[in-house]
Design an enzyme around this catalytic site. Structure first.
Site, PDB file in Angstrom:
ATOM      1  CE1 TYR A 143     -13.829  -8.555  -0.210  1.00  0.00           C
ATOM      2  CE2 TYR A 143     -14.863  -8.757   1.925  1.00  0.00           C
ATOM      3  CZ  TYR A 143     -13.957  -9.198   0.989  1.00  0.00           C
ATOM      4  OH  TYR A 143     -13.178 -10.300   1.265  1.00  0.00           O
ATOM      5  CE  LYS A 194       1.691  -6.583  -1.239  1.00  0.00           C
ATOM      6  NZ  LYS A 194       2.746  -7.517  -0.855  1.00  0.00           N
ATOM      7  CG  ASP A 226       3.472  -9.900   1.517  1.00  0.00           C
ATOM      8  OD1 ASP A 226       3.227  -8.930   2.262  1.00  0.00           O
ATOM      9  OD2 ASP A 226       4.394  -9.862   0.680  1.00  0.00           O
ATOM     10  CG  ASP A 250     -13.171 -12.259   4.143  1.00  0.00           C
ATOM     11  OD1 ASP A 250     -13.432 -13.155   4.964  1.00  0.00           O
ATOM     12  OD2 ASP A 250     -13.760 -12.126   3.060  1.00  0.00           O
ATOM     13  CG  ASP A 254     -11.760 -17.560   7.208  1.00  0.00           C
ATOM     14  OD1 ASP A 254     -12.406 -17.059   8.147  1.00  0.00           O
ATOM     15  OD2 ASP A 254     -12.302 -18.040   6.198  1.00  0.00           O
TER      16      ASP A 254
END
Ligand code: NAD
Length: 364
Positions: A143, A194, A226, A250, A254
């Protein structure tokens, strides 16, 4: 009066002002009960700030926040501002606030409450007892990394670019928050990355392994993002504390949020170095679809106020009073529409606030 605190309120957009009003009433009452003096000051952020000043984070707002002991934020954004260019959108207000206050750690608890187990989209045996804390890095990663932007190539085609970058120091400071948080919980820290594809994740994993010997009481494990997403849905009870980069956090926070059945129940804390001003806010957004209809669930906002007392002002007693009032109100069968189930008593945002105040008054 024993203690005086300055709290900046950022109601923002959509349902923000409705849920903020409930949380402020709760804080005022707890302040009276525990002899804590709260001086509240409201400031503009997000779409409301764009409408009033043309900027999503006016400098006056950042200054007010900096000079306060803690910031209670509701939510920002809405369709009205969706067509603005990215640097002028409400979300920039949030990113600017986090960067301006040096808030590099975001703590998001996702706990299944026995009263709301039916609200979870997963089977009871999968979610019963779930109690996860996601520690998300907040001021680095994709970001914020440079270069970023939409560039025109030599062929005239547009190319969008973002850069995922972390320094060792950035990884170490969030890694330490992860270890410290796990230490205060069940002693299990899962670092999500990752590293099979991304070099930035390989450095992340190396640094977490380097830190581990300093925390012999914490069991460190690693998962690819993943797989972590899959495990969160398949067997969420395996997780205690998760530490991860901005983008992965992020998304995973959620997903963890939805295990509990309602995003309207989940608070968060954004923290900087010890002693700095933290920001406390619900995980959910501004819910423009129900704004102004007295339908919003104020409990995530109220539980954010509890986190403000615990992590921002070191007033755990106040946090406990608020949390117990929330559990009791739910025990009595009170529900907003988002967590409603058969046989329960459906309330609007204001009535849920009144129920909390009644319960808190009785507990004094
Ligand atoms: P959202 O969280 O606002 O809403 C998703 C769904 O959950 C909606 O159906 C909404 O009605 C419901 N919901 C959310 N909070 C609720 C509550 N307290 N009570 C009852 N129902 C609730 O996410 P979205 O729809 O993707 O985004 C709407 C706007 O919010 C966008 O502009 C987005 O950019 C912004 N947003 C802001 C934040 C923030 O301020 N931190 C976070 C996420 C999204």
């Amino acid at each position: 009066m024993a203690q005086q605190y300055r709290i900046t309120l950022l109601p923002g957009d959509g349902i923000g002002p409705e849920i903020m009003a409930v949380a402020v009433n709760v804080l005022k009452l707890v302040g009276e009960q525990l002899d804590l003096g709260f001086e509240f000051q409201s400031a503009l952020i997000g779409g409301a700030a764009i409408d009033a000043t043309g900027e999503p984070l006016p400098s006056a707002t950042l200054e007010t926040c900096r000079s306060s002991d803690a910031v209670l934020l509701a939510a920002i954004g809405g369709t009205k501002w969706d067509t603005l260019p990215s640097p002028e959108r409400p979300e920039q207000g949030l990113l600017g606030l986090r960067a301006g206050l040096g808030l590099f750690a975001n703590l998001r608890p996702a706990k299944i409450l026995p009263q709301l187990i039916d609200a979870s989209p997963l089977k009871q045996e999968v979610v019963e007892g779930v109690d996860i804390m996601v520690v998300r890095e907040l001021t680095g990663g994709v970001y914020f990394g440079r270069p970023k932007g939409i560039f025109v190539t030599e062929t005239g085609e547009k190319r969008g670019v973002n850069t995922m970058a972390y320094t060792e120091a950035e990884i170490d400071r969030i890694g330490r928050v992860g270890f410290e948080t796990a230490r205060k919980r069940r002693g299990k820290l899962c670092s999500v990355d990752k590293a099979n594809v991304l070099e930035v994740s390989q450095l992340w994993r190396d640094r977490l392994n380097q830190l581990a010997p300093e925390y012999p009481d914490v069991e460190l494990s690693h998962l690819y993002v993943d797989n972590a997403a899959m495990q969160l849905v398949r067997a969420p009870k395996q997780f205690d504390t998760i530490v991860t980069a901005n983008l992965f956090g992020d998304i995973l926070s959620d997903a963890a949020a939805m295990l509990t059945g309602s995003i309207g129940m989940l608070p968060s804390a954004s923290l900087g170095v010890p002693g700095s001003t933290g920001v406390f806010e619900p995980v959910h957004g501004s819910a423009p679809d129900i704004a102004g209809q007295d339908k919003a669930n104020p409990l995530a906002q109220v539980l954010s106020a509890a986190m403000l007392l615990r992590y921002g002002l070191n007033q755990p007693k106040g946090a406990e009073l608020i949390e117990q009032a929330v559990w009791q109100v739910l025990d009595k069968g009170n529900r907003t529409g988002d967590i409603m189930s058969f046989g329960m008593n459906q309330l609007g945002c204001r009535a849920m606030g009144d129920a909390l105040i009644r319960t808190l008054s009785q507990s004094a």
